[in-house]
Design a protein around this motif. Structure first.
Motif, PDB file in Angstrom:
ATOM      1  N   ILE A 196     143.314  49.829  30.368  1.00  0.00           N
ATOM      2  CA  ILE A 196     144.370  50.698  31.055  1.00  0.00           C
ATOM      3  C   ILE A 196     145.563  50.114  30.821  1.00  0.00           C
ATOM      4  O   ILE A 196     145.934  48.901  30.767  1.00  0.00           O
ATOM      5  CB  ILE A 196     144.339  50.409  32.609  1.00  0.00           C
ATOM      6  N   SER A 197     146.638  50.881  30.310  1.00  0.00           N
ATOM      7  CA  SER A 197     148.027  50.526  29.908  1.00  0.00           C
ATOM      8  C   SER A 197     149.005  51.371  30.460  1.00  0.00           C
ATOM      9  O   SER A 197     148.835  52.529  30.374  1.00  0.00           O
ATOM     10  CB  SER A 197     148.021  50.642  28.319  1.00  0.00           C
ATOM     11  N   ARG A 198     150.102  50.863  30.775  1.00  0.00           N
ATOM     12  CA  ARG A 198     151.185  51.483  31.467  1.00  0.00           C
ATOM     13  C   ARG A 198     152.553  50.697  31.020  1.00  0.00           C
ATOM     14  O   ARG A 198     152.668  49.351  30.918  1.00  0.00           O
ATOM     15  CB  ARG A 198     151.185  51.496  32.915  1.00  0.00           C
ATOM     16  N   GLN A 257     152.903  43.357  44.089  1.00  0.00           N
ATOM     17  CA  GLN A 257     153.221  44.756  43.349  1.00  0.00           C
ATOM     18  C   GLN A 257     151.964  45.662  43.997  1.00  0.00           C
ATOM     19  O   GLN A 257     152.099  46.848  43.646  1.00  0.00           O
ATOM     20  CB  GLN A 257     152.776  44.491  41.909  1.00  0.00           C
ATOM     21  N   PHE A 258     151.212  45.263  44.856  1.00  0.00           N
ATOM     22  CA  PHE A 258     150.086  46.014  45.275  1.00  0.00           C
ATOM     23  C   PHE A 258     150.284  46.351  46.871  1.00  0.00           C
ATOM     24  O   PHE A 258     150.863  45.580  47.500  1.00  0.00           O
ATOM     25  CB  PHE A 258     148.906  45.689  45.066  1.00  0.00           C
ATOM     26  N   GLU A 317     144.353  52.509  37.551  1.00  0.00           N
ATOM     27  CA  GLU A 317     145.490  52.899  36.790  1.00  0.00           C
ATOM     28  C   GLU A 317     146.578  53.004  37.869  1.00  0.00           C
ATOM     29  O   GLU A 317     147.547  52.820  37.570  1.00  0.00           O
ATOM     30  CB  GLU A 317     145.167  54.426  36.022  1.00  0.00           C
ATOM     31  N   ARG A 318     146.144  53.682  39.055  1.00  0.00           N
ATOM     32  CA  ARG A 318     147.255  53.941  39.942  1.00  0.00           C
ATOM     33  C   ARG A 318     148.145  52.539  40.493  1.00  0.00           C
ATOM     34  O   ARG A 318     149.135  52.420  40.609  1.00  0.00           O
ATOM     35  CB  ARG A 318     146.778  54.767  41.215  1.00  0.00           C
ATOM     36  N   GLY A 319     147.068  51.501  40.837  1.00  0.00           N
ATOM     37  CA  GLY A 319     147.772  50.240  41.285  1.00  0.00           C
ATOM     38  C   GLY A 319     148.615  49.656  39.948  1.00  0.00           C
ATOM     39  O   GLY A 319     149.749  49.096  40.583  1.00  0.00           O
ATOM     40  N   ILE A 320     148.171  49.774  38.931  1.00  0.00           N
ATOM     41  CA  ILE A 320     149.152  49.223  37.761  1.00  0.00           C
ATOM     42  C   ILE A 320     150.520  49.989  37.777  1.00  0.00           C
ATOM     43  O   ILE A 320     151.637  49.361  37.604  1.00  0.00           O
ATOM     44  CB  ILE A 320     148.311  48.999  36.404  1.00  0.00           C
TER      45      ILE A 320
END
Length: 184
Positions: free
Chosen positions: A4-6, A30-31, A135-138
């Protein structure tokens, strides 16, 4: 293996962005609060550099998970890499990279690679549910950091009452906001 990359551009100097991410416990900020994510430094080495060990624990969609990580690469203002050394995954690693795009513009990328336990069943659970949550968390985490560092968001900060009173005195003396008094 799941990757997973953002990436996001943050309007702040690379030194500010890197300094924020260099402290592993900032990851928890961040979460969302409902995840009850905790990141606790266990052994700090080289100013949170290579060799630093920290524990991540939290509620991941109803499942309590905990794992220990070690910082394995630390290039100031460029990159931080940590990998799981003990925990539930077959493999887990996070890479945070920073690229200065201007005086106060930093492209920040987070890449998480992991491999679920339980063979094909773990892979199925990941594809159906966990990958989307991660993905949504990152992505949301990057937006939270962006808001914080650009001054449009907030993060809980715990200080003593005496320190807060000192900040209020400085605010009055300088005739500015509390935020400006803190950074001056």
């Amino acid at each position: 293996m799941t990757n997973i990359s953002r990436t996001i551009e943050i309007t702040a100097a690379v030194s500010e962005v890197f300094t924020y991410f260099a402290r592993p416990e900032h990851m928890a900020d961040q979460f969302p609060e409902n995840m009850a994510l905790n990141v606790i430094p266990i052994e700090v080495k080289n100013g949170f550099g290579v060799g630093t060990v920290f524990r991540i624990s939290g509620n991941f969609d109803g499942k309590q998970l905990e794992w220990d990580c070690e910082t394995i690469d630390y290039i100031p203002y460029r990159k931080i890499v940590a990998k799981m050394i003990k925990g539930p995954f077959k493999f887990w690693q996070i890479i945070v990279e920073f690229e200065q795009r201007g005086e106060k513009r930093t492209e920040t990328s987070i890449t998480v690679d992991y491999n679920m336990p339980l063979g094909p069943l773990g892979g199925l659970v990941d594809r159906v549910k966990l990958k989307k949550i991660a993905e949504r968390g990152i992505e949301n985490g990057l937006y939270r950091v962006k808001a914080l560092l650009e001054g449009t968001g907030s993060i809980p900060v715990y200080i003593t009452l005496e320190a807060y009173r000192h900040i209020l005195k400085e605010k009055e003396r300088l005739n500015c906001s509390v935020s400006d008094a803190i950074v001056r």
